[in-house]
Scaffold this active site. Structure first.
Site, PDB file in Angstrom:
ATOM      1  CD  GLU A  82      -1.370  -2.577   1.476  1.00  0.00           C
ATOM      2  OE1 GLU A  82      -2.027  -3.562   1.112  1.00  0.00           O
ATOM      3  OE2 GLU A  82      -0.278  -2.692   2.089  1.00  0.00           O
ATOM      4  CG  HIS A 109      13.034  14.060  11.106  1.00  0.00           C
ATOM      5  ND1 HIS A 109      14.074  13.275  11.521  1.00  0.00           N
ATOM      6  CD2 HIS A 109      12.781  14.914  12.124  1.00  0.00           C
ATOM      7  CE1 HIS A 109      14.450  13.633  12.732  1.00  0.00           C
ATOM      8  NE2 HIS A 109      13.668  14.621  13.131  1.00  0.00           N
TER       9      HIS A 109
END
Length: 163
Positions: A82, A109
């Site tokens: 996925e 991040h």
């Protein structure tokens, strides 16, 4: 964060994540999120996740391009396929999260806009916590992270690797 500040959440799964997806749709709506379910609508053990996940990823990118706050969730047995399918959509940064730290770091991040979670890898409660951590964590906007994301986006646009 008020419900008007919350992102629209686009969610997709395959048969292996349907129970988790149904739980998340209900849970997230009850906490104020606008959730768009990209399927599947019914259980089919032979379904193919790419179309569901790609459609959810396309919706995230379209919303973001229109200036709307949106994030995505793609679910499956492991979350790997996925994630791969979602990452084929230009503008998507899908991250496989397997604990709270990886979920938060994906946003902080990498400014990931889609999270992948394996429905067969976690309890419903654990997966819900991972999703909540992802949705709640803001991008840090630290220069080093912005620089790295810009390099990824440049490669995506041009096919050129920038050092």
């Amino acid at each position: 964060m008020t419900s008007t500040d919350l992102p629209t959440v686009h969610i997709a799964t395959d048969h292996a994540g349907m129970e988790l997806s149904a739980h998340l749709v209900s849970h997230l709506r009850s906490t104020g999120y606008n959730v768009v379910d990209h399927g599947p609508a019914t259980y089919d053990a032979q379904d193919d996740y790419p179309s569901f996940c790609i459609n959810a990823a396309l919706a995230v990118v379209a919303d973001q391009a229109a200036g709307r706050n949106a994030l995505g969730i793609v679910l499956g047995g492991s979350g790997n396929g996925e994630q791969i399918a979602a990452n084929k959509v230009k503008g998507v940064r899908a991250a496989l999260a397997w604990n709270l730290s990886t979920a938060k770091l994906a946003r902080e991040h990498n400014d990931a806009n889609v999270v992948a979670v394996g429905g067969r890898q976690h309890s419903v409660e654990e997966a819900t916590s991972i999703i909540e951590a992802f949705l709640a964590e803001p991008f840090s906007h630290d220069e080093r992270h912005v620089r790295r994301i810009d390099k990824i986006a440049a490669y995506e646009r041009t096919g050129e690797v920038i050092d």
